[in-house]
Scaffold this motif. Structure first.
Motif, PDB file in Angstrom:
ATOM      1  N   GLU A 110       0.823  -1.210   0.000  1.00  0.00           N
ATOM      2  CA  GLU A 110       0.000   0.000   0.000  1.00  0.00           C
ATOM      3  C   GLU A 110       0.857   1.261   0.000  1.00  0.00           C
ATOM      4  OE1 GLU A 110      -3.635   2.005   2.567  1.00  0.00           O
ATOM      5  OE2 GLU A 110      -3.381  -0.176   2.584  1.00  0.00           O
ATOM      6  N   THR A 111       2.041   1.214   0.615  1.00  0.00           N
ATOM      7  CA  THR A 111       2.904   2.395   0.635  1.00  0.00           C
ATOM      8  C   THR A 111       3.429   2.761  -0.746  1.00  0.00           C
ATOM      9  OG1 THR A 111       4.919   1.114   1.130  1.00  0.00           O
ATOM     10  CG2 THR A 111       3.648   1.951   3.010  1.00  0.00           C
ATOM     11  N   MET A 112       3.219   1.887  -1.734  1.00  0.00           N
ATOM     12  CA  MET A 112       3.650   2.188  -3.101  1.00  0.00           C
ATOM     13  C   MET A 112       2.544   2.840  -3.914  1.00  0.00           C
ATOM     14  SD  MET A 112       5.738  -1.368  -3.759  1.00  0.00           S
ATOM     15  CE  MET A 112       6.541  -0.807  -5.260  1.00  0.00           C
ATOM     16  N   GLN A 113       1.377   3.066  -3.270  1.00  0.00           N
ATOM     17  CA  GLN A 113       0.249   3.681  -3.961  1.00  0.00           C
ATOM     18  C   GLN A 113       0.235   5.193  -3.755  1.00  0.00           C
ATOM     19  OE1 GLN A 113      -1.845   1.471  -5.835  1.00  0.00           O
ATOM     20  NE2 GLN A 113      -0.034   0.283  -5.243  1.00  0.00           N
ATOM     21  N   THR A 114      -0.445   5.894  -4.638  1.00  0.00           N
ATOM     22  CA  THR A 114      -0.687   7.324  -4.454  1.00  0.00           C
ATOM     23  C   THR A 114      -2.001   7.486  -3.687  1.00  0.00           C
ATOM     24  OG1 THR A 114      -1.783   7.424  -6.607  1.00  0.00           O
ATOM     25  CG2 THR A 114       0.574   7.948  -6.546  1.00  0.00           C
ATOM     26  N   ILE A 115      -2.545   8.685  -3.643  1.00  0.00           N
ATOM     27  CA  ILE A 115      -3.804   8.919  -2.945  1.00  0.00           C
ATOM     28  C   ILE A 115      -4.903   8.133  -3.653  1.00  0.00           C
ATOM     29  CG2 ILE A 115      -5.495  10.653  -2.227  1.00  0.00           C
ATOM     30  CD1 ILE A 115      -3.196  12.707  -2.300  1.00  0.00           C
ATOM     31  N   THR A 116      -5.550   7.239  -2.931  1.00  0.00           N
ATOM     32  CA  THR A 116      -6.518   6.312  -3.510  1.00  0.00           C
ATOM     33  C   THR A 116      -7.709   6.189  -2.573  1.00  0.00           C
ATOM     34  OG1 THR A 116      -4.632   5.067  -4.395  1.00  0.00           O
ATOM     35  CG2 THR A 116      -6.786   4.014  -4.515  1.00  0.00           C
ATOM     36  N   LYS A 124      -7.686  -3.608  -4.293  1.00  0.00           N
ATOM     37  CA  LYS A 124      -6.278  -3.919  -4.524  1.00  0.00           C
ATOM     38  C   LYS A 124      -5.745  -4.858  -3.443  1.00  0.00           C
ATOM     39  CE  LYS A 124      -4.866   0.323  -6.971  1.00  0.00           C
ATOM     40  NZ  LYS A 124      -4.156  -0.299  -8.093  1.00  0.00           N
ATOM     41  N   ARG A 125      -6.080  -4.594  -2.189  1.00  0.00           N
ATOM     42  CA  ARG A 125      -5.582  -5.422  -1.090  1.00  0.00           C
ATOM     43  C   ARG A 125      -6.064  -6.869  -1.221  1.00  0.00           C
ATOM     44  NH1 ARG A 125      -3.478  -2.652   3.607  1.00  0.00           N
ATOM     45  NH2 ARG A 125      -4.165  -4.382   4.908  1.00  0.00           N
ATOM     46  N   GLU A 126      -7.286  -7.053  -1.684  1.00  0.00           N
ATOM     47  CA  GLU A 126      -7.797  -8.411  -1.891  1.00  0.00           C
ATOM     48  C   GLU A 126      -7.007  -9.129  -2.978  1.00  0.00           C
ATOM     49  OE1 GLU A 126     -11.910  -7.784  -2.694  1.00  0.00           O
ATOM     50  OE2 GLU A 126     -12.393  -7.231  -0.614  1.00  0.00           O
ATOM     51  N   TYR A 215       1.313  16.784  -2.124  1.00  0.00           N
ATOM     52  CA  TYR A 215       1.451  15.364  -1.759  1.00  0.00           C
ATOM     53  C   TYR A 215       2.906  14.995  -1.477  1.00  0.00           C
ATOM     54  CZ  TYR A 215       1.018  10.306  -1.833  1.00  0.00           C
ATOM     55  OH  TYR A 215       1.055   8.978  -1.489  1.00  0.00           O
ATOM     56  N   LEU A 216       3.129  14.336  -0.333  1.00  0.00           N
ATOM     57  CA  LEU A 216       4.466  13.932   0.098  1.00  0.00           C
ATOM     58  C   LEU A 216       4.715  12.436  -0.052  1.00  0.00           C
ATOM     59  CD1 LEU A 216       4.613  16.028   3.403  1.00  0.00           C
ATOM     60  CD2 LEU A 216       6.097  16.365   1.414  1.00  0.00           C
ATOM     61  N   GLY A 217       3.673  11.626   0.164  1.00  0.00           N
ATOM     62  CA  GLY A 217       3.843  10.175   0.147  1.00  0.00           C
ATOM     63  C   GLY A 217       3.670   9.600   1.539  1.00  0.00           C
ATOM     64  N   TYR A 218       4.227   8.388   1.730  1.00  0.00           N
ATOM     65  CA  TYR A 218       4.125   7.688   3.019  1.00  0.00           C
ATOM     66  C   TYR A 218       5.385   7.918   3.847  1.00  0.00           C
ATOM     67  CZ  TYR A 218      -0.065   5.041   1.709  1.00  0.00           C
ATOM     68  OH  TYR A 218      -1.341   4.672   1.359  1.00  0.00           O
ATOM     69  N   PHE A 219       5.189   8.208   5.125  1.00  0.00           N
ATOM     70  CA  PHE A 219       6.315   8.467   6.014  1.00  0.00           C
ATOM     71  C   PHE A 219       6.088   7.827   7.373  1.00  0.00           C
ATOM     72  CE2 PHE A 219       6.497  11.916   2.963  1.00  0.00           C
ATOM     73  CZ  PHE A 219       7.849  11.998   2.677  1.00  0.00           C
ATOM     74  N   LYS A 256      -1.921  17.153   6.034  1.00  0.00           N
ATOM     75  CA  LYS A 256      -3.131  16.338   5.961  1.00  0.00           C
ATOM     76  C   LYS A 256      -2.731  14.873   5.950  1.00  0.00           C
ATOM     77  CE  LYS A 256      -7.330  15.306   3.358  1.00  0.00           C
ATOM     78  NZ  LYS A 256      -8.261  15.709   2.284  1.00  0.00           N
ATOM     79  N   VAL A 257      -3.377  14.077   6.800  1.00  0.00           N
ATOM     80  CA  VAL A 257      -3.167  12.635   6.819  1.00  0.00           C
ATOM     81  C   VAL A 257      -4.247  11.988   5.950  1.00  0.00           C
ATOM     82  CG1 VAL A 257      -3.177  10.544   8.228  1.00  0.00           C
ATOM     83  CG2 VAL A 257      -2.108  12.624   9.106  1.00  0.00           C
ATOM     84  N   HIS A 258      -3.832  11.372   4.862  1.00  0.00           N
ATOM     85  CA  HIS A 258      -4.790  10.689   3.979  1.00  0.00           C
ATOM     86  C   HIS A 258      -5.134   9.302   4.520  1.00  0.00           C
ATOM     87  CE1 HIS A 258      -4.313  13.798   0.916  1.00  0.00           C
ATOM     88  NE2 HIS A 258      -3.015  13.726   1.135  1.00  0.00           N
ATOM     89  N   ARG A 259      -4.096   8.559   4.889  1.00  0.00           N
ATOM     90  CA  ARG A 259      -4.299   7.214   5.421  1.00  0.00           C
ATOM     91  C   ARG A 259      -3.274   6.956   6.508  1.00  0.00           C
ATOM     92  NH1 ARG A 259      -7.617   4.405   2.225  1.00  0.00           N
ATOM     93  NH2 ARG A 259      -7.095   2.436   3.223  1.00  0.00           N
ATOM     94  N   THR A 260      -3.637   6.086   7.450  1.00  0.00           N
ATOM     95  CA  THR A 260      -2.716   5.654   8.500  1.00  0.00           C
ATOM     96  C   THR A 260      -2.594   4.138   8.445  1.00  0.00           C
ATOM     97  OG1 THR A 260      -3.349   7.477   9.953  1.00  0.00           O
ATOM     98  CG2 THR A 260      -2.241   5.607  10.972  1.00  0.00           C
ATOM     99  N   LEU A 261      -1.362   3.654   8.387  1.00  0.00           N
ATOM    100  CA  LEU A 261      -1.108   2.215   8.409  1.00  0.00           C
ATOM    101  C   LEU A 261      -0.511   1.873   9.767  1.00  0.00           C
ATOM    102  CD1 LEU A 261       0.456   1.768   4.851  1.00  0.00           C
ATOM    103  CD2 LEU A 261      -1.888   1.265   5.574  1.00  0.00           C
TER     104      LEU A 261
END
Length: 305
Positions: A110-116, A124-126, A215-219, A256-261
């Motif tokens: 998932e960290t290789m994805q853009t804003i989705t 995708k995860r399935e 957009y920055l990505g995953y950190f 802005k936090v789009h997603r949290t893993l």
């Protein structure tokens, strides 16, 4: 990233590309906005109609299918057989894979994805989970008869256990401005319903992300060149939420936090079988093929033995 994860990603991409040659979206299937931007619309399929016409010369539906079969048919069929064999043998041998291992690889993918959007990510995860599970089953089947001393497994765990962990990770965008007044103005517009990405394009001083809506990505806290203040503020936010302005040496920031893993850690018992597989694969090498398993089941296919 471990060799196991890297090869998993490569296999997933190869299988996805091969499968795409054979399947089209159904006419009434829902398509996400991101898919609409990437794919041309496909007409409803009619096998009686040509798939293309060039200055009066037709390419028929059968011509197309025959070409696909000749160029890719054996490889795709072999892949389908491999998957079925592995799944049947996994069930027959009662193979169980630690769920947290699968979740860790899903998070890495998932960290290789853009804003989705959530629906697309879930789909995708399935798809990823099916391929990841297949890879683990295959590794277990290939290495099941290789004996690894438990002291060796324990030593490996003590030395490298942190490499298996997944650190809590945030998908972020930011807006960088020079003054507190500008930051407060942006906050007001956000509260009134303005889009974060639109405001980033309009106001942000960060030229490297401005055109991408900030957009920055995953950190994570382990990410290089990642201001610690960003992580501290991200921890306080839920998904799809933005921060109050805060000051750094760059200026005044809104994130802005789009997603949290969420983070994932493992005990020895949770990693024991995976480490055994990993060490056993070093004996097998990278060149093994699922075809070595075919003799365990009755396989007949159109390309012979």
């Amino acid at each position: 990233m471990t060799r196991k994860v890297l090869w998993g990603i490569i296999v997933i991409l190869l299988v996805t590309n091969a499968t795409t040659l054979f399947f089209e979206l159904k006419p009434n299937e829902q398509v996400s906005p991101s898919q609409e931007n990437q794919a041309k619309p496909v007409k409803e399929e009619d096998e009686r109609e040509p798939v293309a016409t060039i200055d009066g010369t037709e390419i028929t539906h059968q011509d197309w299918l025959t070409s696909l079969k000749e160029q890719h048919g054996e490889a795709v069929l072999e892949e389908l057989i491999n998957k079925e064999i592995v799944l049947q043998l996994a069930e027959k041998n009662d193979i169980k894979i630690e769920k947290k291992l699968i979740e860790r690889e899903l998070s890495l993918m998932e960290t290789m994805q853009t804003i989705t959007d959530d629906k697309t990510i879930q789909t995708k995860r399935e798809q990823w989970e099916d391929q990841i599970t297949y890879n683990y089953y295959l590794d277990e089947l290939i290495t099941r008869d290789i004996k690894i001393n438990e002291d060796t497994i324990k030593d490996y765990y003590d030395s490298y256990k942190e490499q298996f962990d997944f650190t809590e990770t945030y998908q972020l965008s930011h807006i960088v401005v020079s003054s507190e007044a500008e930051a407060n103005k942006i906050t007001k517009e956000l509260k009134e319903g303005a889009s974060f990405s639109v405001l980033a394009r309009e106001y942000s001083n960060d030229e490297s992300t401005k055109d991408k809506g900030g957009y920055l990505g995953y950190f994570s806290k382990e990410s290089a060149y990642f201001p610690s203040e960003y992580y501290e503020h991200a921890q306080k936010l839920s998904s799809d939420a933005y921060s109050k302005p805060f000051k750094t040496n760059q200026g005044y920031i809104l994130i802005k936090v789009h997603r949290t893993l969420p983070g994932i850690t493992f005990t020895y018992d949770e990693l024991k079988n995976q480490i055994k597989r990993q060490l056993a694969l070093d004996y097998v090498g990278d060149s093994y093929s699922p075809k070595v398993l075919w003799e365990e089941l009755n396989v007949n296919w159109m390309y012979g033995d």
